[in-house]
Design a protein around this motif. Sequence first.
Motif, PDB file in Angstrom:
ATOM      1  N   SER A 214      -0.005  83.741  65.386  1.00  9.68           N
ATOM      2  CA  SER A 214      -1.266  83.515  66.440  1.00  9.68           C
ATOM      3  C   SER A 214      -2.156  84.594  66.043  1.00  9.68           C
ATOM      4  O   SER A 214      -3.215  84.670  66.087  1.00  9.68           O
ATOM      5  CB  SER A 214      -0.588  83.109  67.706  1.00  9.68           C
ATOM      6  N   TYR A 215      -1.454  85.962  66.097  1.00 12.90           N
ATOM      7  CA  TYR A 215      -2.484  87.047  66.119  1.00 12.90           C
ATOM      8  C   TYR A 215      -3.185  87.157  64.963  1.00 12.90           C
ATOM      9  O   TYR A 215      -4.288  87.394  64.783  1.00 12.90           O
ATOM     10  CB  TYR A 215      -1.499  88.297  66.111  1.00 12.90           C
ATOM     11  N   TYR A 216      -2.658  86.808  63.791  1.00  9.04           N
ATOM     12  CA  TYR A 216      -3.339  86.967  62.265  1.00  9.04           C
ATOM     13  C   TYR A 216      -4.120  85.703  62.141  1.00  9.04           C
ATOM     14  O   TYR A 216      -4.799  85.388  60.931  1.00  9.04           O
ATOM     15  CB  TYR A 216      -2.486  87.189  61.302  1.00  9.04           C
ATOM     16  N   LYS A 217      -3.959  84.661  63.039  1.00 10.49           N
ATOM     17  CA  LYS A 217      -4.722  83.322  62.863  1.00 10.49           C
ATOM     18  C   LYS A 217      -4.593  82.645  61.478  1.00 10.49           C
ATOM     19  O   LYS A 217      -5.365  81.970  60.669  1.00 10.49           O
ATOM     20  CB  LYS A 217      -6.365  83.480  63.108  1.00 10.49           C
ATOM     21  N   LEU A 218      -3.112  82.325  61.447  1.00  9.81           N
ATOM     22  CA  LEU A 218      -2.536  81.726  60.172  1.00  9.81           C
ATOM     23  C   LEU A 218      -2.195  80.309  60.366  1.00  9.81           C
ATOM     24  O   LEU A 218      -2.186  80.058  61.747  1.00  9.81           O
ATOM     25  CB  LEU A 218      -1.329  82.416  59.490  1.00  9.81           C
ATOM     26  N   THR A 219      -2.408  79.376  59.449  1.00  7.92           N
ATOM     27  CA  THR A 219      -2.028  77.989  59.678  1.00  7.92           C
ATOM     28  C   THR A 219      -0.584  77.871  59.718  1.00  7.92           C
ATOM     29  O   THR A 219       0.250  78.453  59.217  1.00  7.92           O
ATOM     30  CB  THR A 219      -2.798  77.343  58.888  1.00  7.92           C
ATOM     31  N   VAL A 220      -0.124  76.582  60.428  1.00 10.56           N
ATOM     32  CA  VAL A 220       1.232  76.087  60.054  1.00 10.56           C
ATOM     33  C   VAL A 220       1.076  74.691  59.778  1.00 10.56           C
ATOM     34  O   VAL A 220       0.179  74.060  59.786  1.00 10.56           O
ATOM     35  CB  VAL A 220       2.011  76.077  61.632  1.00 10.56           C
ATOM     36  N   THR A 221       2.105  74.202  59.034  1.00  7.31           N
ATOM     37  CA  THR A 221       2.340  72.889  58.643  1.00  7.31           C
ATOM     38  C   THR A 221       2.835  72.038  59.903  1.00  7.31           C
ATOM     39  O   THR A 221       3.492  72.481  60.639  1.00  7.31           O
ATOM     40  CB  THR A 221       3.087  72.808  57.323  1.00  7.31           C
ATOM     41  N   PRO A 222       2.679  70.691  59.723  1.00 10.62           N
ATOM     42  CA  PRO A 222       3.390  69.804  60.570  1.00 10.62           C
ATOM     43  C   PRO A 222       5.291  70.193  60.850  1.00 10.62           C
ATOM     44  O   PRO A 222       5.634  70.222  61.916  1.00 10.62           O
ATOM     45  CB  PRO A 222       3.147  68.428  60.412  1.00 10.62           C
ATOM     46  N   PRO A 223       5.722  70.167  59.465  1.00 11.14           N
ATOM     47  CA  PRO A 223       7.354  70.377  59.887  1.00 11.14           C
ATOM     48  C   PRO A 223       7.501  71.770  60.265  1.00 11.14           C
ATOM     49  O   PRO A 223       8.318  71.895  60.933  1.00 11.14           O
ATOM     50  CB  PRO A 223       7.683  70.250  58.183  1.00 11.14           C
ATOM     51  N   GLU A 224       6.758  72.743  59.987  1.00 14.08           N
ATOM     52  CA  GLU A 224       6.825  74.099  60.251  1.00 14.08           C
ATOM     53  C   GLU A 224       6.763  74.039  61.930  1.00 14.08           C
ATOM     54  O   GLU A 224       7.517  74.808  62.544  1.00 14.08           O
ATOM     55  CB  GLU A 224       5.777  75.035  59.783  1.00 14.08           C
ATOM     56  N   LYS A 225       5.580  73.456  62.546  1.00 14.59           N
ATOM     57  CA  LYS A 225       5.287  73.534  63.896  1.00 14.59           C
ATOM     58  C   LYS A 225       6.584  72.690  64.491  1.00 14.59           C
ATOM     59  O   LYS A 225       6.912  73.127  65.793  1.00 14.59           O
ATOM     60  CB  LYS A 225       4.072  72.733  64.107  1.00 14.59           C
ATOM     61  N   ALA A 226       7.042  71.603  64.120  1.00 18.69           N
ATOM     62  CA  ALA A 226       8.438  70.964  64.560  1.00 18.69           C
ATOM     63  C   ALA A 226       9.323  71.797  64.819  1.00 18.69           C
ATOM     64  O   ALA A 226      10.148  71.991  65.769  1.00 18.69           O
ATOM     65  CB  ALA A 226       8.532  69.661  63.957  1.00 18.69           C
ATOM     66  N   MET A 227       9.682  72.715  63.865  1.00 14.15           N
ATOM     67  CA  MET A 227      10.858  73.431  63.780  1.00 14.15           C
ATOM     68  C   MET A 227      10.687  74.560  64.675  1.00 14.15           C
ATOM     69  O   MET A 227      11.541  75.138  65.413  1.00 14.15           O
ATOM     70  CB  MET A 227      11.240  73.914  62.349  1.00 14.15           C
TER      71      MET A 227
END
Length: 237
Positions: A214-227
């Motif tokens: 969040s701080y570095y404004k990096l993206t996430v993938t759908p599976p990453e977000k789910a875990m």
Amino acid sequence: MGRQAGPRGVAVAVVLLFALAGCGGSAGSADGKRDGAGGGPPAGGAAKPVTGDVLPGLVGAAEARSRLAALVVAKPGTMAGYSRDKFTHWAEQGDKCDTREVVLRRDGKNVTQDAQCRAVSGTWKSLYDGADITDAAKLDIDHMVPLAEGWRSGAAGWDAAKRKAFANDLTRPQLLAVSAASNRSKGDQSPDLWQPPDKSSWCQYGRAWTTVKSYYKLTVTPPEKAMLTTMIDTCAS
């Protein structure tokens, strides 16, 4: 008809009962089994979260959920052009200490350092696997969000100064001393591909990963977000 137990027999039976009741497995899950990496959501007997944050700058569970919801979801970028050398580490921190030695001192107990700031004694608790370590040479300083993962989720477009700050961030929960075995098992994998084997650390791990991204404004993938959601959901209410 069996012989009735006397006072001594009763006492022995009581001792045996207490001994059996106290028998349990290793820490890490309520059923005494330590689960390996790569698993899905915790089973019904999931371990209780570690009490007390051991990482700096962690946001609470509610804030972590809010920040996770706000992260941009995207496919991972390519590794084209990636090199660890593009993330300057470990940076000098003064008094002959670099970032690694500062983290070793911060994360350990009764740490003593030599004239070159090298940790020569102390004790450390590895968050990922619960290992107790007394030899600093058996510790790695892990980047919570690995440098390669940072690269493919946004850091490829950063300048050198921002990459250096990311690789040496002592303010947010980006750096921690863990067993070399657990760090090398993790590699550069995201939470959907690797989770700490000690599930009691999942609450902190999910919050830490989310805080940094969040701080570095990096993206996430759908599976990453789910875990990450699963991990944060292990936090005590």
